[in-house]
Each structure stands twice: as structure tokens, then as C-alpha cells.
Design an enzyme around this catalytic site. Structure first.
Site, short mmCIF file in Angstrom:
data_model
loop_
_atom_site.label_atom_id
_atom_site.label_comp_id
_atom_site.label_asym_id
_atom_site.label_seq_id
_atom_site.Cartn_x
_atom_site.Cartn_y
_atom_site.Cartn_z
N SER A 145 5.75 0.22 -6.00
CA SER A 145 6.78 -0.63 -5.41
C SER A 145 7.75 -1.05 -6.50
O SER A 145 7.34 -1.26 -7.66
CB SER A 145 6.16 -1.87 -4.78
OG SER A 145 7.17 -2.80 -4.45
N TYR B 221 0.47 -8.95 -6.13
CA TYR B 221 1.05 -7.66 -5.70
C TYR B 221 1.91 -7.05 -6.80
O TYR B 221 1.80 -5.87 -7.11
CB TYR B 221 1.88 -7.89 -4.43
CG TYR B 221 2.40 -6.60 -3.81
CD1 TYR B 221 1.53 -5.74 -3.15
CD2 TYR B 221 3.74 -6.26 -3.91
CE1 TYR B 221 2.00 -4.55 -2.58
CE2 TYR B 221 4.22 -5.08 -3.34
CZ TYR B 221 3.34 -4.23 -2.69
OH TYR B 221 3.82 -3.07 -2.13
P1 NDP Z 1 0.39 -1.15 5.94
O1 NDP Z 1 -0.12 -2.54 5.74
O2 NDP Z 1 1.08 -0.80 7.18
O3 NDP Z 1 -0.79 -0.10 5.71
C1 NDP Z 1 -1.67 -0.24 4.63
C2 NDP Z 1 -2.77 0.77 4.82
O4 NDP Z 1 -3.70 0.62 3.72
C3 NDP Z 1 -3.58 0.54 6.11
O5 NDP Z 1 -3.90 1.79 6.68
C4 NDP Z 1 -4.84 -0.15 5.59
O6 NDP Z 1 -5.97 0.05 6.41
C5 NDP Z 1 -4.99 0.58 4.27
N1 NDP Z 1 -5.96 -0.05 3.38
C6 NDP Z 1 -5.98 -1.33 2.91
N2 NDP Z 1 -7.08 -1.52 2.16
C7 NDP Z 1 -7.77 -0.36 2.17
C8 NDP Z 1 -8.99 0.08 1.59
N3 NDP Z 1 -9.75 -0.74 0.86
N4 NDP Z 1 -9.39 1.36 1.79
C9 NDP Z 1 -8.64 2.22 2.53
N5 NDP Z 1 -7.49 1.86 3.13
C10 NDP Z 1 -7.06 0.58 2.94
O7 NDP Z 1 1.32 -0.90 4.66
P2 NDP Z 1 2.47 0.15 4.37
O8 NDP Z 1 2.27 1.40 5.13
O9 NDP Z 1 3.75 -0.56 4.42
O10 NDP Z 1 2.18 0.41 2.81
C11 NDP Z 1 1.66 1.61 2.28
C12 NDP Z 1 1.85 1.58 0.77
O11 NDP Z 1 3.24 1.42 0.48
C13 NDP Z 1 1.15 0.40 0.09
O12 NDP Z 1 0.57 0.82 -1.12
C14 NDP Z 1 2.27 -0.58 -0.16
O13 NDP Z 1 2.02 -1.43 -1.25
C15 NDP Z 1 3.44 0.36 -0.43
N6 NDP Z 1 4.76 -0.23 -0.22
C16 NDP Z 1 5.17 -0.64 1.01
C17 NDP Z 1 6.43 -1.19 1.19
C18 NDP Z 1 6.95 -1.62 2.53
O14 NDP Z 1 8.08 -2.14 2.60
N7 NDP Z 1 6.23 -1.45 3.63
C19 NDP Z 1 7.35 -1.38 0.05
C20 NDP Z 1 6.82 -0.90 -1.21
C21 NDP Z 1 5.58 -0.35 -1.32
P3 NDP Z 1 -6.44 -1.03 7.54
O15 NDP Z 1 -5.67 -0.70 8.79
O16 NDP Z 1 -7.92 -0.76 7.66
O17 NDP Z 1 -6.13 -2.40 7.01
#
Ligand code: NDP
Length: 233
Positions: free
Chosen positions: A142, A157
């Protein structure tokens, strides 16, 4: 079409991870969609299969070393190699956590998933990525972790993504004589559960640079990208 490529995406039951699976599968990549929840992961796999895409599900909780190793053993047994690894799983939610008044427990929880998670996953999968003649690790970072643009709040974060970027550089250096390229990317502010409904970018836009890094020839290693362009750390 990239029919002989195998990809693993973490945290892929929703959001950007699910969309990365979709776009890779649309390019002919054999995608192993992973999620910590068996139920949510199978539902997500079903959704992509109903769109005619060839996707496999395997459970993987990036916080659990045994679960990560089981997933790596599964891919080793079934395919004998891995070409694309996307460390997408991540948590945030500490917007009000300030370094000057830090909630350490909250920081520890975020670090566990966003730093130790990718490290465990890389440790388990790199041995079979060395069996690929052209492999890519893409760390979903990010801009909030960029030292060049550092702001306030979200201390857990922010430092987790700064550290993830450091992991990208360290791995790129350690793997410089192999066929594995390692890069970080910022997806933009994306409309997901994490990004919220008012974010400007769609999941399609958010996934684009990761898929590009996974599938484009002649890329560097150990760099940070946004919108298919290299950016400052
Ligand atoms: P979401 O919250 O929509 O999705 C996060 C995903 O990570 C979910 O599928 C969640 O599963 C999974 N997850 C969390 N913990 C674990 C774990 N211990 N093991 C396996 N899976 C896990 O987030 P985004 O899709 O927005 O984010 C995806 C990536 O992009 C992240 O790394 C985030 O930091 C990064 N990002 C996102 C931005 C944004 O604006 N959205 C901006 C910059 C970076 P579950 O459903 O079980 O909780």
C-alpha cells in the site's frame, strides 16, 4: 493464453484477491484460490467456476504455519511447481491508531497477518517456485507503507506495509540468481470491504497491476509499482 502457468493467491475469497484470481484465470492461468475459511473459499471458487473459469480452492490461513505448509504440500503434490504467488491477504482497521499513543495489541495483530503471513507463505512456496523457469512473487502492499509519502494514523497498517516492502527488497536480493522476480504493488484505493464503498477504484482496476506483474515479460525485481509504473518506496 498462459495455459502452463500455476498461481496461488492468498486471501482470495473476496475483494482484490478474488478479482486477481478472476483476471489470471481469464488469461488461462491455473489458479489455486486460497482462503482461511473453507466455506467462503468454496463459495468464491463456485462463483468463478460459474463464469466458466478453471479455478481450484485450497484452504490457507496465512497466520497458521501448518495450514500454509499443507497448502504448499498440496501444490507440490499436484503440480510440482509454482509460477505465480500473490501475497494478497491483509487486514487493516486501525485508522485511529496513532504512533504517539499506540495500541500495541492492535499493531501486533496486524503484523501477524501482514508481515509474518507473507514470510510464512514465501518460506513454504519458494522451494517449488524454484522449479518454475519464470516465477513471480507479488506482494500487495500500500502507498500507506511508502516512506516517501508517510502520513499519520493507521500505525500498525502503515508499518506492516513498509515492512512488506522491505521483505520484497530482501527476497529480491536473496533470489537474484534465480528465476523468481519479487515486486510490491499498490492497488489504489479500492471499493472492497477494506476500502469501503466510496473508494474511487473498482476491484478490476485494483487487480490490474498485480496481474500485469504476474504475466508480463522483461520486468525488474525488487521494485514498487502502482498503475503499471514504478513508484518511490
Ligand atoms: P478485503 O478486506 O476485502 O479482503 C481481505 C482478504 O484477506 C479477505 O479475503 C480475508 O479473508 C483475507 N484474510 C485476512 N486475514 C487472513 C488470513 N489470516 N489468512 C488468509 N486470508 C486472510 O481487502 P482488500 O481486498 O481491499 O485488500 C486486499 C489487499 O490489498 C490487502 O493486503 C490490503 O492491505 C491491500 N490494499 C487494499 C487497498 C484498498 O483500498 N482496498 C489499498 C491498498 C492496499 P476473510 O474473508 O476470511 O476475512
Amino acid at each position: 493464453m498462459l495455459m502452463d502457468k500455476i498461481a496461488v493467491v492468498t486471501g482470495a475469497n473476496r475483494g482484490i484477491g478474488l478479482e486477481i484470481c478472476r483476471q489470471l484465470a481469464q488469461k488461462g492461468v491455473k489458479v489455486i484460490l486460497t482462503a482461511r475459511s473453507e466455506e467462503k473459499g468454496k463459495k468464491a471458487k463456485g462463483k468463478l467456476q460459474s463464469e466458466g473459469l478453471d479455478v481450484i480452492f485450497h484452504q490457507m490461513d496465512v497466520n497458521n504455519e501448518a495450514s500454509v505448509q499443507q497448502a504448499a504440500d498440496y501444490v507440490t503434490g499436484k503440480f510440482g511447481k509454482l509460477d505465480i504467488l500473490v501475497n494478497n491477504a491483509g487486514i487493516g482497521g486501525d485508522l485511529d491508531n496513532r504512533a504517539s499513543d499506540a495500541n500495541i495489541d492492535q499493531i501486533k495483530e496486524i503484523i501477524e497477518t501482514n508481515i509474518f503471513g507473507p514470510l510464512l507463505v514465501c518460506k513454504a512456496f519458494i522451494p517449488i517456485m524454484l522449479e518454475s523457469n519464470d516465477a513471480r512473487i507479488i506482494n500487495i502492499s500500500s502507498i500507506m507503507g511508502a516512506l516517501s509519502e508517510m502520513g499519520s494514523g493507521s500505525v500498525g497498517y502503515r508499518i506492516s506495509k513498509t515492512a512488506l516492502n522491505a521483505i520484497t527488497c530482501i527476497l529480491a536480493s536473496e533470489l537474484k540468481d534465480t528465476n523468481i522476480l519479487v515486486n510490491s504493488m499498490h492497488p489504489g484505493w479500492v471499493r472492497t470491504d477494506m476500502g469501503g464503498p466510496t473508494a474511487p477504484c473498482s476491484v478490476e482496476e485494483g487487480a490490474d497491476t498485480a496481474v500485469w506483474l504476474a504475466t508480463t515479460d522483461n520486468l525488474p525485481s525488487g521494485k514498487f509499482f502502482r498503475d503499471r509504473e514504478e513508484i518511490e518506496w
